[in-house]
Scaffold this motif. Sequence first.
Motif, PDB file in Angstrom:
ATOM      1  N   GLU A  19     -11.118  10.820  10.928  1.00  0.00           N
ATOM      2  CA  GLU A  19     -11.864   9.979   9.996  1.00  0.00           C
ATOM      3  C   GLU A  19     -10.932   9.315   8.993  1.00  0.00           C
ATOM      4  O   GLU A  19     -11.122   8.147   8.617  1.00  0.00           O
ATOM      5  CB  GLU A  19     -12.921  10.812   9.264  1.00  0.00           C
ATOM      6  CG  GLU A  19     -13.850  10.004   8.389  1.00  0.00           C
ATOM      7  CD  GLU A  19     -14.661   8.968   9.138  1.00  0.00           C
ATOM      8  OE1 GLU A  19     -14.976   7.923   8.528  1.00  0.00           O
ATOM      9  OE2 GLU A  19     -14.957   9.196  10.335  1.00  0.00           O
ATOM     10  N   ARG A  23     -10.464   5.279   8.404  1.00  0.00           N
ATOM     11  CA  ARG A  23     -10.560   4.629   7.093  1.00  0.00           C
ATOM     12  C   ARG A  23      -9.288   3.858   6.771  1.00  0.00           C
ATOM     13  O   ARG A  23      -9.345   2.772   6.189  1.00  0.00           O
ATOM     14  CB  ARG A  23     -10.846   5.674   6.016  1.00  0.00           C
ATOM     15  CG  ARG A  23     -12.244   6.261   6.085  1.00  0.00           C
ATOM     16  CD  ARG A  23     -12.607   6.944   4.791  1.00  0.00           C
ATOM     17  NE  ARG A  23     -13.979   7.419   4.810  1.00  0.00           N
ATOM     18  CZ  ARG A  23     -14.641   7.827   3.738  1.00  0.00           C
ATOM     19  NH1 ARG A  23     -14.033   7.828   2.561  1.00  0.00           N
ATOM     20  NH2 ARG A  23     -15.885   8.239   3.809  1.00  0.00           N
ATOM     21  N   ARG A  26      -9.336   0.680   8.780  1.00  0.00           N
ATOM     22  CA  ARG A  26     -10.300  -0.248   8.181  1.00  0.00           C
ATOM     23  C   ARG A  26      -9.727  -0.893   6.922  1.00  0.00           C
ATOM     24  O   ARG A  26      -9.846  -2.107   6.729  1.00  0.00           O
ATOM     25  CB  ARG A  26     -11.600   0.489   7.844  1.00  0.00           C
ATOM     26  CG  ARG A  26     -12.718  -0.412   7.333  1.00  0.00           C
ATOM     27  CD  ARG A  26     -13.960   0.413   7.003  1.00  0.00           C
ATOM     28  NE  ARG A  26     -15.112  -0.431   6.762  1.00  0.00           N
ATOM     29  CZ  ARG A  26     -15.401  -1.038   5.612  1.00  0.00           C
ATOM     30  NH1 ARG A  26     -14.587  -0.879   4.582  1.00  0.00           N
ATOM     31  NH2 ARG A  26     -16.479  -1.793   5.490  1.00  0.00           N
ATOM     32  N   GLN A  27      -9.086  -0.071   6.090  1.00  0.00           N
ATOM     33  CA  GLN A  27      -8.528  -0.598   4.853  1.00  0.00           C
ATOM     34  C   GLN A  27      -7.385  -1.563   5.121  1.00  0.00           C
ATOM     35  O   GLN A  27      -7.261  -2.596   4.452  1.00  0.00           O
ATOM     36  CB  GLN A  27      -8.040   0.551   3.973  1.00  0.00           C
ATOM     37  CG  GLN A  27      -7.754   0.109   2.546  1.00  0.00           C
ATOM     38  CD  GLN A  27      -8.974  -0.493   1.894  1.00  0.00           C
ATOM     39  OE1 GLN A  27      -9.995   0.159   1.736  1.00  0.00           O
ATOM     40  NE2 GLN A  27      -8.898  -1.758   1.544  1.00  0.00           N
ATOM     41  N   HIS A  64     -14.857  -2.091  13.160  1.00  0.00           N
ATOM     42  CA  HIS A  64     -14.892  -1.669  11.758  1.00  0.00           C
ATOM     43  C   HIS A  64     -15.742  -2.589  10.885  1.00  0.00           C
ATOM     44  O   HIS A  64     -16.240  -2.152   9.834  1.00  0.00           O
ATOM     45  CB  HIS A  64     -13.466  -1.618  11.194  1.00  0.00           C
ATOM     46  CG  HIS A  64     -12.636  -0.501  11.751  1.00  0.00           C
ATOM     47  ND1 HIS A  64     -12.687   0.780  11.252  1.00  0.00           N
ATOM     48  CD2 HIS A  64     -11.739  -0.474  12.772  1.00  0.00           C
ATOM     49  CE1 HIS A  64     -11.847   1.553  11.938  1.00  0.00           C
ATOM     50  NE2 HIS A  64     -11.259   0.815  12.859  1.00  0.00           N
TER      51      HIS A  64
END
Length: 228
Positions: A19, A23, A26-27, A64
């Motif tokens: 996870e 993230r 995605r960032q 995403h």
Amino acid sequence: MDPHHAKAAAGAGGLSLRERKKRQTRQRISDVATGLFAARGFDKVTVAEVAEAAEVSTMTVFNHFARKEDLFLDRIPEALDLFTRAVRERRPGESPAAPVRRLVLELADARHPLGGLGDTFPAFWRVVLDSPALRARVREAVEEMEDALTAAVAESTGAAPGDPRPRLTAALVVTAYRTVCGTAVARLLAGERADDVAPGHREFTGTTFDALEEALRVLGGPDRAGPA
């Protein structure tokens, strides 16, 4: 998208490795996209170009982000979560406006992007204002916020099906939030510094939410009371 992401990452310590990597990916995609949009304009950059610059596939980008606009407006899910939790978890006897007032002030004091105050924010809002697609997505996000808060108010007060007051309450709360933050952003766009805007922003937030509390008092009904 901004320096506050470091704080968000610090709070993700309890997540699984998978996870955390999701993230981070995605960032990274959002940060790369933000840089491209700021440099060239949102409408002049394609998703394929974002994917190439972020060294991922176009499919990964869409895994995403549901749409191109969400690459730039990537805090919409965070906003929905923060505001609905504030309403659902408010103190007994409080109206839905009270926790939102506290949240707005806390976000502004922290110079969080959702609080409307920050010296780097004008560049972000200029990209939004220059793009019809982004402006349309902001309007959609407002509707999403109203829908989410309507559900939160109805759930936390036990409102009867068909009672229009949760919808009206949510619309008033969102309008108050948009107004106080929009006023602060307008001053920043005009060239004022965040520290100079902050005192007036706090005062206007208080005045606005005082008026909202009175409106909700007159509205009455189950929307007025907080969770038991």
